[in-house]
Design an enzyme around this catalytic site. Structure first.
Site, PDB file in Angstrom:
ATOM      1  N   ASP A 153      -4.118   6.528   2.163  1.00  0.00           N
ATOM      2  CA  ASP A 153      -3.425   5.348   2.689  1.00  0.00           C
ATOM      3  C   ASP A 153      -2.296   5.793   3.614  1.00  0.00           C
ATOM      4  O   ASP A 153      -1.169   5.313   3.521  1.00  0.00           O
ATOM      5  CB  ASP A 153      -2.903   4.485   1.535  1.00  0.00           C
ATOM      6  N   ASP A 171       4.178   7.090  -1.513  1.00  0.00           N
ATOM      7  CA  ASP A 171       3.181   6.120  -1.956  1.00  0.00           C
ATOM      8  C   ASP A 171       1.805   6.756  -2.163  1.00  0.00           C
ATOM      9  O   ASP A 171       0.930   6.706  -1.297  1.00  0.00           O
ATOM     10  CB  ASP A 171       3.083   4.958  -0.950  1.00  0.00           C
TER      11      ASP A 171
HETATM   12  N1  LIG Z   1      12.211   6.616  -1.593  1.00  0.00           N
HETATM   13  C1  LIG Z   1      12.639   5.507  -0.993  1.00  0.00           C
HETATM   14  N2  LIG Z   1      13.795   5.493  -0.335  1.00  0.00           N
HETATM   15  C2  LIG Z   1      14.226   4.375   0.295  1.00  0.00           C
HETATM   16  N3  LIG Z   1      13.572   3.216   0.298  1.00  0.00           N
HETATM   17  C3  LIG Z   1      12.407   3.164  -0.343  1.00  0.00           C
HETATM   18  C4  LIG Z   1      11.877   4.292  -1.024  1.00  0.00           C
HETATM   19  N4  LIG Z   1      10.698   3.946  -1.570  1.00  0.00           N
HETATM   20  C5  LIG Z   1      10.511   2.665  -1.241  1.00  0.00           C
HETATM   21  N5  LIG Z   1      11.530   2.185  -0.513  1.00  0.00           N
HETATM   22  C6  LIG Z   1      11.671   0.834   0.023  1.00  0.00           C
HETATM   23  O1  LIG Z   1      10.977  -0.059  -0.790  1.00  0.00           O
HETATM   24  C7  LIG Z   1       9.968  -0.710  -0.052  1.00  0.00           C
HETATM   25  C8  LIG Z   1       8.722  -0.851  -0.892  1.00  0.00           C
HETATM   26  O2  LIG Z   1       8.321   0.411  -1.362  1.00  0.00           O
HETATM   27  P1  LIG Z   1       6.802   0.844  -1.393  1.00  0.00           P
HETATM   28  O3  LIG Z   1       6.176   0.511  -0.087  1.00  0.00           O
HETATM   29  O4  LIG Z   1       6.709   2.248  -1.835  1.00  0.00           O
HETATM   30  O5  LIG Z   1       6.281  -0.122  -2.503  1.00  0.00           O
HETATM   31  P2  LIG Z   1       4.793  -0.372  -2.834  1.00  0.00           P
HETATM   32  O6  LIG Z   1       4.737  -1.193  -4.065  1.00  0.00           O
HETATM   33  O7  LIG Z   1       4.070   0.910  -2.839  1.00  0.00           O
HETATM   34  O8  LIG Z   1       4.369  -1.241  -1.601  1.00  0.00           O
HETATM   35  P3  LIG Z   1       3.014  -1.183  -0.897  1.00  0.00           P
HETATM   36  O9  LIG Z   1       2.010  -1.203  -1.953  1.00  0.00           O
HETATM   37  O10 LIG Z   1       3.025  -2.410  -0.054  1.00  0.00           O
HETATM   38  O11 LIG Z   1       2.990   0.076  -0.073  1.00  0.00           O
HETATM   39  C9  LIG Z   1       9.737   0.144   1.168  1.00  0.00           C
HETATM   40  O12 LIG Z   1       9.355  -0.621   2.228  1.00  0.00           O
HETATM   41  C10 LIG Z   1      11.072   0.781   1.392  1.00  0.00           C
HETATM   42  O13 LIG Z   1      11.853  -0.052   2.188  1.00  0.00           O
END
Ligand SMILES: Nc1ncnc2c1ncn2[C@@H]1O[C@H](COP(=O)(O)OP(=O)(O)OP(=O)(O)O)[C@@H](O)[C@H]1O
Length: 847
Positions: A153, A171
């Protein structure tokens, strides 16, 4: 003496106030702490829930806390793979805390947010910066691949920027290993980033689809738009399979074009290896540097070199021992990559110590690095056919600048323009990284070289200083590193732009819909340059609906029209005017997802959970739409229409499964192959017995409207929940459909049955003339799960995933440790030191 009435009343009031305060704390809805982490604020929202900035109570280091559902198999997958990675350009997973309902991941905080957002603000990223950032991204993928893991992904949204502007891959919810299964068949990823073989539902080589996605990423970074992106999902897919990217020669040079063309080869076998990518001239010296360093890291880690061997680590361990810590337990946790509170504390402490070390011995390592870079500059640099300015190697330029500044005693003669330029340079993430590596701060703090230069300077006449002082900063060749000078503006007027290629593959200027047209002179002739215009887009994504079509049981078609009709509130015009849609990551679990399978494995009470699978979307809701958009006659498939698509979008990660069989196998497939998985047999049996799709059989339209109300999330989120994430920020535009990450788990394709799956009737071509007919005629073909056949190891596998428990300090929550037996061999020392990056890490966070 008995207290007076007044005193009694005061005491009563005081007790009441304390009582109320405590009661208030208990009844607070807001989350205040998780494990050893104190919640500070919300920094994002994932498809499952909120993402918090938090502070580690013992070390005061900032981390990000990301919550996931215990019932979500992708959380298990994410944790399982993520904790194995120990690499500079991958976010570090410090700790995993399992509470009654949630899994919390304490991750390295990346204040720079997503590369997607960065691109939004920049419109497109200058080539030198692209080279650097992309090298880091490829380095991370190279590292993951070396561990036999494919990300599946890869997209801009899954690349974060740390405080230095370095790229950090994150992710790993769709990751899987390829050691046991070279050929995969899970349809997985984000549509606009998906390789043709995925679109066509062919069995695929995991590594190759990552390489394709890298091509999409690079193209988008350079152009600010996506190469294959149509309003309609099926059109997008058609393009991915049949079209070629259109390059804007105003933005890209020949080398970049060559690299992207290679990465986006339709035939996976024709795509280059990551080693070849890192050695490609477009990546200049960054790629090969990262390749060298990464190879060293991989070698060291594969040899199982022990932690705690560096001076810093030993000293920290000693300190902890003196303080009364059980250092054996800490060592054990770290070596086994338990991601429990001990190893979490260790890594955070170590980072803090490194920062202190840098402060104690300022810039020692940087000086050494800069020496190397100085010598590097003497080597002949790869010449670009493009604008030399725009391709000037950043690191070399920086080193040169340092040397020049040393000669002229930059501390004393620094000119305001220099300062402003350095400030400018700091704006970009790459520059930040460069400065931290090389010499950005060198002038502020004395180091060996500054002392030397001071010494020689004092020997000289004062006139020489004056001479140096009078040197115009703009005459400094190092100034070429300034990205702002190599920006779109300068490129526009460059007479050395690569000429348009013959044919319609490359255009001189790509007319972008909704773009500003500006005039620029090129070689005396007036050239119309069209800049992307930022405009807010409509978040018009709906959840995916399982639908078997002639494409196989690919199921992630979006019908955007109903959403458009419903009329999402359009976003405001953004500052720089680029219309971008933020692709949203969604995992759409469409059928028979046995989430409960995993729940039981994580259950704190050890009971087998009977929680129901939460998804299964009905699949036949948008056949009409599909039929329309897949028509080969629909405009948009030719190059002219290609040119008219301009918007890049934030993709929606969706994990959808096509059929019961596929889904069931997918849920198990993701885990039965990996050593920490629970018994697949148990999982599947439970999945079958407890399956309920009542929650998720929403028709697409209603799903869409539900999502619309939430603005930005598919109703069936990637974590199998209704959307919680409001996207209120600027989004990379997506013309209509929010692109979506899809994981349609493979129905356990084995090498043995590869031939079967590759049969044409199962894997029809998108450009088949019969595609319309098939779409019209082919009903959904639910597959009967044959789990045993699909998972030949199903009975042979022991229960591999065991949970340990340890009280997570500072709270009543329990932190679960993973079975040590399943952990990868302990990996070695700190590659950050070797990379010369983290040894000067400053953990102070920007905000
Ligand atoms: N390590 C990090 N440092 C700073 N911000 C983060 C971090 N991890 C995530 N975020 C913030 O949180 C948001 C959501 O995180 P993430 O995309 O990993 O969630 P997710 O549940 O995996 O979402 P998706 O499945 O849509 O990718 C990101 O867009 C980012 O702005």
């Amino acid at each position: 003496m008995f207290p007076s009435r007044l005193e009694q009343n005061q005491l009563k009031a005081s007790i009441a106030a304390s009582y109320n305060k405590l009661y208030g704390q208990f009844s607070l809805n807001e989350l205040q702490e998780v494990g050893n982490y104190r919640i500070l604020k919300i920094v994002g929202e994932g498809s499952f829930g909120k993402v918090y900035l938090a502070s580690h109570r013992l070390t005061h280091q900032k981390v990000v806390l990301k919550m996931g559902s215990k019932n979500d198999p992708n959380v298990v997958r994410e944790v399982f793979y993520h904790r194995q990675f120990d690499y500079t350009y991958i976010t570090r997973l410090y700790e995993v805390i399992v509470t009654e309902n949630y899994v919390w991941m304490a991750l390295e905080y990346c204040p720079g947010k997503e590369l997607y957002e960065y691109l939004l603000t920049k419109k497109h990223i200058p080539l030198p910066e692209c080279s650097q950032l992309f090298s880091q991204i490829v380095g991370a993928v190279y590292y993951a691949h070396s561990m036999k893991c494919v990300h599946r992904d890869l997209k801009l949204e899954n690349i974060l920027l740390d405080k230095k502007g370095q790229a950090k891959l994150t992710d790993f919810g769709f990751t899987r290993e390829c050691a046991t299964k070279g050929i995969l068949e899970t349809v997985c990823g984000t549509t606009v980033y998906m390789a043709p073989e995925l679109i066509e539902r062919k069995p695929y080589e995991g590594y190759k689809i990552d390489i394709w996605s890298l091509g999409i990423i690079l193209y988008t970074m350079i152009h600010g738009t996506m190469p294959f992106d149509e309003e309609d999902e099926l059109k997008t897919k058609y393009k991915i399979v049949n079209s070629f990217p259109v390059f804007d020669c105003n933005l890209i040079n020949a080398e970049g074009e060559d690299l992207i063309t290679k990465l986006l080869q339709k035939d996976p076998q024709q795509r280059p290896s990551l080693t070849q990518v890192l050695q490609h001239p477009f990546l200049q010296s960054y790629g090969s540097d990262i390749l060298d360093k990464t190879e060293k890291i991989i070698k060291r880690q594969s040899h199982g070199s022990k932690n705690f061997h560096t001076k810093l680590e030993r000293r920290l361990l000693k300190k902890l021992k003196q303080t009364g810590f059980d250092t054996q337990s800490i060592k054990h946790s770290v070596n086994k990559k338990k991601c429990d509170n001990l190893s979490g504390m260790w890594h955070l402490l170590l980072e803090k110590e490194k920062r202190c070390e840098v402060l104690r011995h300022p810039r020692r390592s940087r000086s050494v690095l800069s020496v190397k870079k100085v010598f590097d500059t003497t080597a002949p640099s790869r010449k670009s056919t493009d604008d030399n300015k725009s391709n000037y190697p950043l690191s070399k330029a920086t080193s040169l600048k340092r040397i020049i500044s040393m000669k002229s005693d930059s501390a004393s003669i620094r000119q305001p323009t220099n300062l402003s330029q350095s400030k400018e340079a700091k704006k970009g993430p790459s520059q930040n990284a460069e400065l931290s590596n090389g010499g950005g701060k060198s002038s502020k703090k004395p180091n060996f070289f500054n002392k030397m230069s001071n010494f020689f300077k004092n020997k000289k006449q004062t006139g020489s200083s004056a001479e140096s002082r009078s040197t115009s900063p703009t005459s400094d060749p190092a100034d070429k590193r300034n990205h702002n000078k190599i920006s779109f503006e300068s490129r526009k007027s460059s007479p050395q732009r690569s000429p348009p290629r013959p044919g319609n593959k490359t255009t001189k200027s790509v007319p972008h819909l909704g773009h500003n047209v500006t005039d620029a002179k090129e070689g005396g002739a007036k050239l119309k340059i069209e800049e992307p215009v930022l405009k807010k887009f409509k978040s018009n994504s709906s959840s995916e609906v399982s639908r078997q079509t002639s494409l196989g049981n690919y199921d992630s078609e979006l019908d955007h029209r109903p959403l458009a009709v419903t009329g999402l509130p359009s976003f405001d015009e953004s500052k720089n005017g680029v219309q971008k849609v933020r692709p949203i990551s969604i995992l759409s679990q469409q059928s028979e997802i046995s989430n409960d399978t995993y729940n039981s494995e994580y259950s704190t009470d050890g009971n087998v959970s009977n929680s129901k699978a939460n998804s299964s979307l009905s699949s036949n809701t948008n056949k009409t739409a599909s039929n329309v958009v897949l028509s080969p006659n629909v405009d948009g498939y030719d190059n002219s229409s290609l040119q008219s698509r301009i918007t890049a979008k934030r993709s929606m990660s969706i994990m959808s499964s096509a059929s019961s069989a596929s889904e069931k196998s997918s849920r198990t497939d993701s885990f039965y192959d990996i050593s920490t998985a629970s018994s697949p047999k148990t999982m599947d049996l439970r999945a079958m017995s407890t399956y309920s799709n009542s929650d998720t059989t929403l028709p697409r339209v209603s799903v869409g409207s539900h999502w619309l109300a939430k603005r930005g999330r598919s109703p069936v989120g990637r974590r199998g929940r209704l959307p919680q994430r409001n996207i209120s920020r600027k989004l990379l535009n997506h013309s209509s459909s929010a692109a979506q990450s899809v994981i349609q788990e493979e129905s356990s394709f084995d090498d043995d049955n590869a031939g079967d799956l590759a049969e044409p009737d199962i894997v029809p071509q998108l450009d088949s003339p019969d595609i319309m007919k098939e779409l019209n005629d082919t009903p959904s073909k639910p597959q009967t799960p044959n789990l045993e056949a699909e998972h030949p190891l199903i009975d042979r596998r022991p229960i591999l995933f065991e949970m340990g428990r340890s009280l997570s300090g500072g709270s009543s929550r329990w932190s679960h440790n993973f079975s040590e037996d399943q952990l990868p061999p302990p990996r070695g020392d700190d590659e950050h030191l070797e990379l010369g990056i983290a040894d000067d890490e400053d953990n102070s966070l920007e905000d």
